[in-house]
Design a protein around this motif. Structure first.
Motif, short mmCIF file in Angstrom:
data_model
loop_
_atom_site.label_atom_id
_atom_site.label_comp_id
_atom_site.label_asym_id
_atom_site.label_seq_id
_atom_site.Cartn_x
_atom_site.Cartn_y
_atom_site.Cartn_z
N LEU A 175 3.39 1.91 2.70
CA LEU A 175 2.38 1.17 1.55
C LEU A 175 2.56 1.89 0.21
O LEU A 175 1.97 1.63 -0.60
CB LEU A 175 1.11 1.63 2.12
N VAL A 186 1.38 -7.51 4.27
CA VAL A 186 1.01 -6.46 5.42
C VAL A 186 0.56 -7.13 6.66
O VAL A 186 0.71 -6.89 7.79
CB VAL A 186 -0.21 -5.56 4.61
N VAL A 199 -5.96 -0.89 4.95
CA VAL A 199 -5.01 -0.94 3.94
C VAL A 199 -5.95 -1.38 2.49
O VAL A 199 -5.52 -0.81 1.59
CB VAL A 199 -3.98 -2.00 4.21
N VAL A 208 -4.08 4.22 9.00
CA VAL A 208 -3.71 4.23 7.79
C VAL A 208 -3.72 5.46 7.06
O VAL A 208 -4.80 6.23 7.05
CB VAL A 208 -4.46 3.13 6.86
N TYR A 219 -5.68 1.18 -0.88
CA TYR A 219 -5.52 0.59 -2.31
C TYR A 219 -6.68 0.86 -3.21
O TYR A 219 -6.13 1.07 -4.24
CB TYR A 219 -5.04 -0.95 -2.02
N ARG A 269 3.04 -0.53 -2.35
CA ARG A 269 1.47 -1.37 -2.35
C ARG A 269 1.94 -2.97 -2.06
O ARG A 269 1.62 -3.76 -2.93
CB ARG A 269 1.09 -1.29 -3.47
N SER A 301 -1.46 -7.94 0.48
CA SER A 301 -2.10 -7.99 1.83
C SER A 301 -1.50 -9.21 2.67
O SER A 301 -1.38 -8.86 3.74
CB SER A 301 -3.54 -8.24 1.44
#
Length: 141
Positions: A19, A28, A56, A82, A60, A22, A25
């Motif tokens: 991650l 992911v 996640v 995570v 973030y 970044r 989404s």
């Protein structure tokens, strides 16, 4: 590292996604779906995707250093982890019906068999365990 053991003590393999850059989404979710779609039923997959999105997204939103998403699936459950570089634990927020956010812990409580936080590597890991099918619930350990 947490291991997911099935009802007969077999350790399931863990898949990992960084991650650090970044990823979006949607990326992911696509990775998670691809990792699990052959191993879990549709209802479990939907719950996993909701929890992954919450964990996640919170990494973030509330930390400066999201590190890794880990997904482990065995015949009896899915463990989602995570990891981030922040030691502050998530906390439940008081929200009103009009608030757009602040319900992440409620999502975990409703969907996961269990969830928790552990300190690891100068940060923390927030994990959620979803049971599926028949048999004993898996235990992180």
């Amino acid at each position: 590292m947490t291991e997911l053991r099935d009802g007969v003590g077999v350790t399931a393999p863990t898949r990992r996604m960084s991650l650090a850059s970044r990823p979006e989404s949607v990326e992911v979710r696509r990775w998670t779906r691809g990792t699990l779609s052959a191993h879990v039923d549709t209802y479990t997959l939907v719950d996993v995707l909701l929890i992954v999105g919450e964990l996640v997204g919170n990494a973030y939103r509330h930390t400066s250093s999201p590190r890794e998403l880990r997904v482990t699936s065995s015949g009896v459950g899915v463990l989602i982890e995570v990891e981030d570089g922040d030691v502050d634990h998530p906390r439940e927020m008081a929200v009103s019906a009009d608030d757009w956010g602040g319900r992440g812990i409620q999502v975990l409580i409703e969907l996961a068999a269990s969830w928790g936080v552990r300190v690891e590597g100068g940060g923390k890991v927030v994990w959620a365990l979803l049971s599926h099918g028949e048999g004993p619930a898996p235990r992180p350990g």
